[in-house]
Design a protein around this motif. Structure first.
Motif, PDB file in Angstrom:
ATOM      1  N   LEU A 160      -2.405   8.711   1.062  1.00 27.44           N
ATOM      2  CA  LEU A 160      -2.815   9.352   2.073  1.00 27.44           C
ATOM      3  C   LEU A 160      -3.770  10.351   1.561  1.00 27.44           C
ATOM      4  N   GLY A 161      -3.677  10.826   0.236  1.00 21.63           N
ATOM      5  CA  GLY A 161      -4.563  11.796  -0.308  1.00 21.63           C
ATOM      6  C   GLY A 161      -6.022  11.114  -0.602  1.00 21.63           C
ATOM      7  N   VAL A 162      -5.875  10.055  -1.008  1.00 25.06           N
ATOM      8  CA  VAL A 162      -7.155   9.223  -1.285  1.00 25.06           C
ATOM      9  C   VAL A 162      -8.019   9.050   0.117  1.00 25.06           C
ATOM     10  N   THR A 163      -7.040   8.509   1.197  1.00 21.47           N
ATOM     11  CA  THR A 163      -7.707   8.556   2.456  1.00 21.47           C
ATOM     12  C   THR A 163      -8.350   9.710   2.821  1.00 21.47           C
ATOM     13  N   GLY A 164      -7.739  10.782   2.586  1.00 24.10           N
ATOM     14  CA  GLY A 164      -8.292  12.131   3.222  1.00 24.10           C
ATOM     15  C   GLY A 164      -9.445  12.499   2.316  1.00 24.10           C
ATOM     16  N   ILE A 165      -9.448  12.176   1.310  1.00 23.13           N
ATOM     17  CA  ILE A 165     -10.729  12.430  -0.055  1.00 23.13           C
ATOM     18  C   ILE A 165     -11.703  11.436   0.694  1.00 23.13           C
ATOM     19  N   ALA A 166     -11.569  10.295   0.837  1.00 26.08           N
ATOM     20  CA  ALA A 166     -12.410   9.301   1.421  1.00 26.08           C
ATOM     21  C   ALA A 166     -13.160   9.687   2.746  1.00 26.08           C
ATOM     22  N   ILE A 184      -0.219  -3.865  -5.923  1.00 24.74           N
ATOM     23  CA  ILE A 184      -0.027  -3.487  -4.563  1.00 24.74           C
ATOM     24  C   ILE A 184      -0.524  -2.158  -4.349  1.00 24.74           C
ATOM     25  N   ASN A 185      -0.495  -1.216  -5.044  1.00 20.57           N
ATOM     26  CA  ASN A 185      -0.791   0.100  -5.011  1.00 20.57           C
ATOM     27  C   ASN A 185      -2.160   0.206  -4.726  1.00 20.57           C
ATOM     28  N   VAL A 186      -3.048  -0.572  -5.424  1.00 23.88           N
ATOM     29  CA  VAL A 186      -4.529  -0.308  -5.401  1.00 23.88           C
ATOM     30  C   VAL A 186      -4.845  -1.045  -3.974  1.00 23.88           C
ATOM     31  N   ALA A 187      -4.342  -2.264  -3.583  1.00 20.17           N
ATOM     32  CA  ALA A 187      -4.479  -2.850  -2.424  1.00 20.17           C
ATOM     33  C   ALA A 187      -4.311  -1.988  -1.192  1.00 20.17           C
ATOM     34  N   VAL A 188      -3.257  -1.188  -1.142  1.00 22.01           N
ATOM     35  CA  VAL A 188      -2.605  -0.651  -0.186  1.00 22.01           C
ATOM     36  C   VAL A 188      -3.591   0.614   0.006  1.00 22.01           C
ATOM     37  N   SER A 189      -4.234   1.321  -1.077  1.00 17.69           N
ATOM     38  CA  SER A 189      -4.943   2.293  -0.893  1.00 17.69           C
ATOM     39  C   SER A 189      -6.221   1.885  -0.047  1.00 17.69           C
ATOM     40  N   GLY A 190      -6.776   0.884  -0.622  1.00 20.60           N
ATOM     41  CA  GLY A 190      -7.977   0.142   0.160  1.00 20.60           C
ATOM     42  C   GLY A 190      -7.490  -0.261   1.640  1.00 20.60           C
ATOM     43  N   VAL A 191      -6.703  -0.591   2.023  1.00 18.66           N
ATOM     44  CA  VAL A 191      -6.155  -0.982   3.231  1.00 18.66           C
ATOM     45  C   VAL A 191      -6.189   0.488   4.050  1.00 18.66           C
ATOM     46  N   CYS A 192      -5.600   1.342   3.601  1.00 17.05           N
ATOM     47  CA  CYS A 192      -5.291   2.466   4.465  1.00 17.05           C
ATOM     48  C   CYS A 192      -6.609   3.435   4.687  1.00 17.05           C
ATOM     49  N   ILE A 193      -7.562   3.275   3.765  1.00 16.16           N
ATOM     50  CA  ILE A 193      -8.850   4.088   3.668  1.00 16.16           C
ATOM     51  C   ILE A 193      -9.475   3.953   4.957  1.00 16.16           C
ATOM     52  N   ILE A 194      -9.690   2.487   5.420  1.00 15.32           N
ATOM     53  CA  ILE A 194     -10.407   1.880   6.342  1.00 15.32           C
ATOM     54  C   ILE A 194     -10.442   2.605   7.594  1.00 15.32           C
ATOM     55  N   PRO A 195      -8.871   2.682   8.257  1.00 17.14           N
ATOM     56  CA  PRO A 195      -8.919   3.179   9.403  1.00 17.14           C
ATOM     57  C   PRO A 195      -9.268   4.825   9.439  1.00 17.14           C
TER      58      PRO A 195
END
Length: 506
Positions: free
Chosen positions: A388-394, A325-336
């Motif tokens: 959220l941190g991964v999303t910002g870095i992405a 779930i952790n990895v999947a959630v990170s992938g979902v949140c990075i897209i927006p």
């Protein structure tokens, strides 16, 4: 060269069905790329263990060095850690596997870039895909750790090739603002691949089955021999006019444009010959003060996004809760986040989008440090802020591709972008070792990621804004860019918007 470029542009336009087909085929390659790049999150996932004869991890009941271990196989039936006993004094060998993979990516990018400049985009890309397939399948059956390392390194060479060439091919067939849009959208399939990877790992639970499952789909590359055309821009650059004409005629037909009847003969003038005699090098990035400042700031930011993106992705596997779930959630949140960056880059600028992404990563990591263990569902809070941190870095990663291209003048543009990308690889090599420091204290990884992101964010403020600016061409233009010496219009009166249409990708 202008006449030949005009024929190409008139034939294919900025975007049409022909370009969309190529873009979708290149996007399809992002799935196995994501699986291979991030697959070690599951193949080398941390598993709790104890020495067979005691309750300790690394010593037996008599206090001697442990030689055999019992592993908790509740989540994973087998990982490279459990199969080869990569624990205690050998625990860093898991991180070594990821580091050598990133080294392979770096060398693969260089080798296949040279190959694509010499033999075209299509053949080296297909060769890289076949190498990725063969080494990936071989890795699933190799019985030795060091054999695993060698094959993973070879697979990384191939991944570096497919990543680079597929991106360049897309950029060479697109025009105008579509280069900016498509360059950003190419990151979406990567994150969709991350989500699918978590599903594959959930249903396999065994590293060899997982490795085989993520390697076989790249076999689709064989069909690219018939599905993907060679880059007409490259064909024109190397004088293969007959082949270029056939492709341009087909592209024009698909895009409902007028097919060209011939390609103008290219006459090289004295000015171009003199340019070829003195080709700029990486040293030119440091010859003048402003160029030196921009280069160092860009390099720091590239290093940080490589470090924090891959480091936080691995940290997510250690943060607690359900790893899938952790990895999947990170992938979902990075897209927006990536989609939002398309808007912010053209509204508030490249500099503030990059700085905002880095600041988001920094603040998220610092909040993780402050979260007390006593609060309810603390793992979910840590997962949320790490995501959220991964999303910002992405967002920073996405912005840097465009921003770096616009910051460096034409004569050193590829050198600047390539050297920055290499810095990202260096950061990604260090990432797994920092992420593994959570075994000493869970606060160390987010502290270090937060610190480096803060430094990178503040350094962004030293850079000039490039949005709606005429891009620098010479080293002198690059040096004077911050001083506002350039005009809002180029000599021919065309206003530069977003990703310049005259950027050379040759």
């Amino acid at each position: 060269m202008e006449g030949r470029e005009a024929v190409l542009q008139d034939s294919i336009g900025n975007v049409g069905p022909w370009q969309v087909k190529i873009f979708l085929l290149m996007a399809l390659l992002k799935f196995p790329t994501a699986w291979t790049l991030l697959g070690l999150i599951f193949m080398g996932a941390p598993v709790s263990y104890t020495c067979k004869d005691s309750n300790e991890q690394c010593v037996d009941a008599e206090g001697n060095e442990c030689k055999s271990w019992t592993y908790n196989r509740t989540v994973f039936k087998e990982t490279i850690q459990t199969e080869w006993d990569l624990v205690c004094k050998h625990k860093q060998l898991v991180n070594l596997a990821q580091m050598t993979f990133m080294v392979g990516i770096m060398f693969g990018t260089i080798l296949f870039s040279l190959a694509s400049d010499r033999w075209g985009r299509k053949k080296p890309m297909i060769a890289a895909g076949l190498l990725q397939l063969i080494t990936g399948v071989g890795t699933a059956f190799i019985p030795w750790y060091w054999g695993f390392i060698v094959l993973r390194f070879a697979q990384a060479l191939a991944v570096g090739g497919t990543m680079t060439i597929s991106f360049v091919l897309c950029m060479e067939v697109l025009g105008g603002k579509w280069r900016t849009i498509m360059a950003t959208l190419t990151h979406i399939p990567f994150n969709l691949g991350t989500i699918i990877m978590a599903v594959i790992a959930y249903y396999t639970r065994e590293w060899r089955q997982f490795q085989l499952s993520i390697s076989l789909p790249i076999a689709i590359i064989i069909l690219y021999w018939w599905w993907v055309p060679e880059s007409p821009r490259w064909l024109l650059a190397v004088g293969k006019d007959k082949e270029a004409l056939a492709i341009l005629q087909d592209a024009a037909t698909q895009n409902k444009r007028t097919p060209p009847k011939k390609i103008p003969v290219y006459q090289k003038d004295v000015t171009e010959e003199s340019k070829e005699m003195k080709k700029p090098t990486v040293l030119d990035l440091f010859r003048t003060p402003n160029m030196r400042k921009k280069t160092l700031v860009v390099w720091v930011n590239w290093s940080n996004v490589g470090l924090c993106f891959f480091g936080l992705e691995q940290y997510l596997s250690n943060v607690g809760g359900n790893i899938f779930i952790n990895v999947a959630v990170s992938g979902v949140c990075i897209i927006p986040g990536i989609l939002a960056s398309i808007y912010t880059m053209d509204k508030i600028g490249r500099k503030w989008t990059l700085a905002g992404g880095q600041f988001t990563g920094a603040i998220s990591c610092l909040i993780i440090i402050l979260l007390p263990d006593s609060i309810n569902d603390v793992e979910w809070w840590r997962l949320g802020f790490a995501t959220l941190g991964v999303t910002g870095i992405a967002v920073g990663f996405t912005t840097l591709y465009l921003y770096s291209t616009e910051l460096f003048p034409t004569v050193v543009r590829n050198t600047g972008l390539g050297s920055g990308s290499m810095c990202a690889r260096i950061g990604s090599m260090i990432a797994p070792f920092i992420a593994s420091l959570d075994q000493i204290s869970p606060m160390i990884p987010p502290s270090l990621f937060g610190l480096t992101s803060t430094i990178a964010a503040f350094l962004c403020l030293l850079l000039p804004e490039t949005m709606n600016r005429v891009l620098p061409v010479t080293l002198e233009d690059g040096e004077n860019f911050e001083k506002g010496a350039e005009k809002e219009k180029s000599a021919n009166g065309n206003i530069n918007k977003g990703y310049s249409e005259d950027i050379s990708l040759e």
